[in-house]
Design an enzyme around this catalytic site. Sequence first.
Site: not given
Ligand code: CP
Ligand code: NVA
Length: 303
Positions: A104, A131, A134, A222, A262, A290
């Site tokens: 990440r 992502h 997701q 989101d 999400c 997930r």
């Molecule tokens: N939706 C998602 O990726 O959640 P987290 O940021 O908690 O991993």
């Molecule tokens: N768009 C959000 C998604 C989190 C799962 C972010 O990048 O923070």
Amino acid sequence: MRVKDLISLAELSTEEIYEILETARNLKLELRAGVKHEMLAGKTLGMVFQKPSLRTRVSFETGMTQLGGHAIYLGPEDIKLGKREMTEDIAIVLSRYVDGIMARVFEHKTVEDLAKYATVPVINGLSDLLHPCQIMGDLLTIWEKKRTLEGLKLAFIGDGNNVAHSLINGCARVGMEFRIACPTGYEPDEGIVAAARKIGGSVVITHDPKEAAAGADVLYTDVWASMGEEDKAELKKHAFTGFTVDEDLLDRADPDALVMHCLPAHYGEEITYEASRSEGSAIFDQAENRLHAQKAVLALLMS
Ligand code: CP
Ligand code: NVA
């Protein structure tokens, strides 16, 4: 699977997406039936995080355990990716120890570089651009609840962000119409939209949430400010006024529409608490899926 890594859903064929979905569905049923798997016995996943996480971290770690393997969490302070050591060296060194890497990251290029230099599979657990994991959980959720994907209309109310981009990629591959309603200046990436249209995807961009929501099978939203955009949060709060998924907007969608997010959510901003708990809400099924979708990805890439 033809690919070594999962960086973008645009790199997968329709068949590969369904291969993941079918594997995920089987793994989910087997988990519920108490079937034990050892397909990743002795294997380790290195999980590199530059940003916080609840779902991604816990579902990947649990998924590895359920498949007989093991996961190591490497948080922002552990390896200081790109600060203490260059991405290339981290990818090469990790490949000497572990059997797969999930990352990440802030900049999308970082996860691309990890994939370029790692000899083991690399999975994108969210970048500023995409992502994909997701959206595999989301497609599984829609597929389970609607029994089909092709021909459905998904309306995304909000920022043209990483989640929207992967939805555009995924919807194009499975024949779902993708609509986005966002304020001017917050449209999705033009290159991603063009690539989706090139493979026959239907992408509609509007600045009117009501227009996007009309007759939609899925209403998705989101956060307005993503991780790393904390300094833009106030500005975006103003720009996105009127782009809240609430019960009024739900009334414009198909009566059986799914409400999706999400998570994490900022209730009262992109979605009201009431809408998140409405009859069509699938937000916690998405979160659960997930786990199942990622186990499928891990099994297909690492076993
Ligand atoms: N939706 C998602 O990726 O959640 P987290 O940021 O908690 O991993
Ligand atoms: N768009 C959000 C998604 C989190 C799962 C972010 O990048 O923070």
